[in-house]
Every structure is written in C-alpha cells, then in structure tokens.
Design a protein around this motif. Sequence first.
Motif, mmCIF file in Angstrom:
data_model
loop_
_atom_site.group_PDB
_atom_site.id
_atom_site.type_symbol
_atom_site.label_atom_id
_atom_site.label_comp_id
_atom_site.label_asym_id
_atom_site.label_seq_id
_atom_site.Cartn_x
_atom_site.Cartn_y
_atom_site.Cartn_z
ATOM 1 N N ILE A 1 0.857 -1.182 0.000
ATOM 2 C CA ILE A 1 0.000 0.000 0.000
ATOM 3 C C ILE A 1 0.895 1.235 0.000
ATOM 4 C CG2 ILE A 1 -1.779 1.268 1.272
ATOM 5 C CD1 ILE A 1 -2.494 -1.484 2.609
ATOM 6 N N ALA A 2 0.793 2.026 -1.057
ATOM 7 C CA ALA A 2 1.532 3.298 -1.165
ATOM 8 C C ALA A 2 3.023 3.119 -0.911
ATOM 9 C CB ALA A 2 0.933 4.331 -0.202
ATOM 10 N N GLY A 3 3.608 2.139 -1.564
ATOM 11 C CA GLY A 3 5.022 1.845 -1.353
ATOM 12 C C GLY A 3 5.962 2.569 -2.295
ATOM 13 N N PRO A 4 7.107 3.005 -1.778
ATOM 14 C CA PRO A 4 8.129 3.662 -2.600
ATOM 15 C C PRO A 4 9.086 2.639 -3.219
ATOM 16 C CG PRO A 4 8.753 3.801 -0.308
ATOM 17 C CD PRO A 4 7.433 3.091 -0.354
ATOM 18 N N TYR A 5 8.622 1.920 -4.221
ATOM 19 C CA TYR A 5 9.364 0.789 -4.800
ATOM 20 C C TYR A 5 10.371 1.188 -5.866
ATOM 21 C CZ TYR A 5 4.814 -0.996 -3.268
ATOM 22 O OH TYR A 5 3.672 -1.240 -2.565
ATOM 23 N N ASN B 1 5.644 4.885 -8.528
ATOM 24 C CA ASN B 1 6.290 3.758 -7.854
ATOM 25 C C ASN B 1 5.542 2.458 -8.119
ATOM 26 O OD1 ASN B 1 8.555 4.758 -5.886
ATOM 27 N ND2 ASN B 1 6.951 6.301 -5.834
ATOM 28 N N THR B 2 4.234 2.500 -7.989
ATOM 29 C CA THR B 2 3.421 1.307 -8.243
ATOM 30 C C THR B 2 3.422 0.959 -9.722
ATOM 31 O OG1 THR B 2 2.046 1.643 -6.302
ATOM 32 C CG2 THR B 2 1.078 0.369 -8.093
ATOM 33 N N ILE B 3 3.364 1.961 -10.576
ATOM 34 C CA ILE B 3 3.379 1.711 -12.019
ATOM 35 C C ILE B 3 4.668 0.984 -12.410
ATOM 36 C CG2 ILE B 3 3.525 2.852 -14.276
ATOM 37 C CD1 ILE B 3 1.611 5.041 -12.998
ATOM 38 N N LYS B 4 5.800 1.464 -11.937
ATOM 39 C CA LYS B 4 7.088 0.840 -12.279
ATOM 40 C C LYS B 4 7.234 -0.544 -11.656
ATOM 41 C CE LYS B 4 9.576 5.173 -12.970
ATOM 42 N NZ LYS B 4 10.637 6.055 -12.448
ATOM 43 N N MET B 5 6.791 -0.706 -10.401
ATOM 44 C CA MET B 5 6.892 -2.016 -9.752
ATOM 45 C C MET B 5 5.986 -3.023 -10.445
ATOM 46 S SD MET B 5 8.632 -3.398 -7.279
ATOM 47 C CE MET B 5 8.713 -5.181 -7.271
ATOM 48 N N THR B 6 4.798 -2.592 -10.801
ATOM 49 C CA THR B 6 3.868 -3.471 -11.515
ATOM 50 C C THR B 6 4.464 -3.916 -12.838
ATOM 51 O OG1 THR B 6 1.954 -2.431 -10.478
ATOM 52 C CG2 THR B 6 1.557 -3.616 -12.537
ATOM 53 N N LYS B 7 5.017 -2.990 -13.585
ATOM 54 C CA LYS B 7 5.630 -3.335 -14.866
ATOM 55 C C LYS B 7 6.769 -4.331 -14.672
ATOM 56 C CE LYS B 7 7.871 -1.433 -19.002
ATOM 57 N NZ LYS B 7 8.390 -2.726 -19.335
ATOM 58 N N ALA B 8 7.626 -4.075 -13.688
ATOM 59 C CA ALA B 8 8.758 -4.976 -13.453
ATOM 60 C C ALA B 8 8.274 -6.376 -13.084
ATOM 61 C CB ALA B 8 9.655 -4.417 -12.352
ATOM 62 N N LEU B 9 7.275 -6.464 -12.212
ATOM 63 C CA LEU B 9 6.747 -7.778 -11.826
ATOM 64 C C LEU B 9 6.097 -8.483 -13.019
ATOM 65 C CD1 LEU B 9 5.256 -6.820 -8.357
ATOM 66 C CD2 LEU B 9 7.055 -8.528 -8.737
#
Length: 145
Positions: A36-40, A90-98
């Motif tokens: 939730i609202a993570g700085p990934y 942050n979520t957009i980039k983490m989602t893409k990477a996953l």
Amino acid sequence: VGHSAGAFNAIAAISDEDFLAPYGLRATDIKAVVGIAGPYSYDFRQYGGTSAFAADATPDQVMPDRHIKGSQPPYLLLTAEKDKIVYDTNTIKMTKALKDYGVTVETGVIKGASHATSIGAMAAPFRWVNDVRAQVLTYLDKELN
C-alpha cells in the motif's frame, strides 16, 4: 502486507529470493503480497531518503523493482489517489517490473485517500474514510481461500 516503507520492506524481501534464502524460505512460501503506497522505484538521493540506505547506494542497488528474482506469489499493489508523499509512479514501475518477470499483479486506487489515510482506514473505526480495508480483505480472501 505493508504500507509506505513497510510496503518497500515487504516487497523488497519477498521479490528477491536471495533475501529469504538464509531463513530457509522461498517467496512462494508466501501466498499473497499486498503493498500500500510503497516507494518501490524512486531516486531516494533526490527526496530525502538517503539516511535509509548506505551512503554510496544507488537506486539500481536497492529499489525492489530492479531486484526480482525467483518464483513469486501474486501481488496486490495499491496507490492512494491523493498521495503527495509516495507517487503512483512507484506502483506503475513495480507493476511493470513484476509483470515483465511473469508475476501475477493486481493494482488498485484507494479513492480519496492521502498517504496517511491509505493505511489509517484499515482500522475498523475508520473504515468509513475509504475502501482500503475492503480492497485488501477482498484480495486476501480470493488468494487465500
């Protein structure tokens, strides 16, 4: 489940099998992950986060979106609609990477939520503030049952 820095810690620990290995664990021992609202994925050197990392660290060395390794459980990554502390990139980039790694990822927006209320509304007395609690419990019910 983690929020903000806790989301960073949970995702960083689970997404890189090397972190869990010394404890005899694999990421797939965990059945579902919620951030939730993570700085990934950000450059902490520009946003006052340098004290959290080694003095000579770079984002490529520490950001979880750059260290996915091993088989993964499914993820739910939520952003707060009005978050002015941890941006949705942050979520957009983490989602893409996953997803690029082949991981099942769901995303969601917590309507009307700020950074603080995106976790505060998990407490039963504050459920009326936003639907984060319902989103998390619905996801966990689906993944765990």
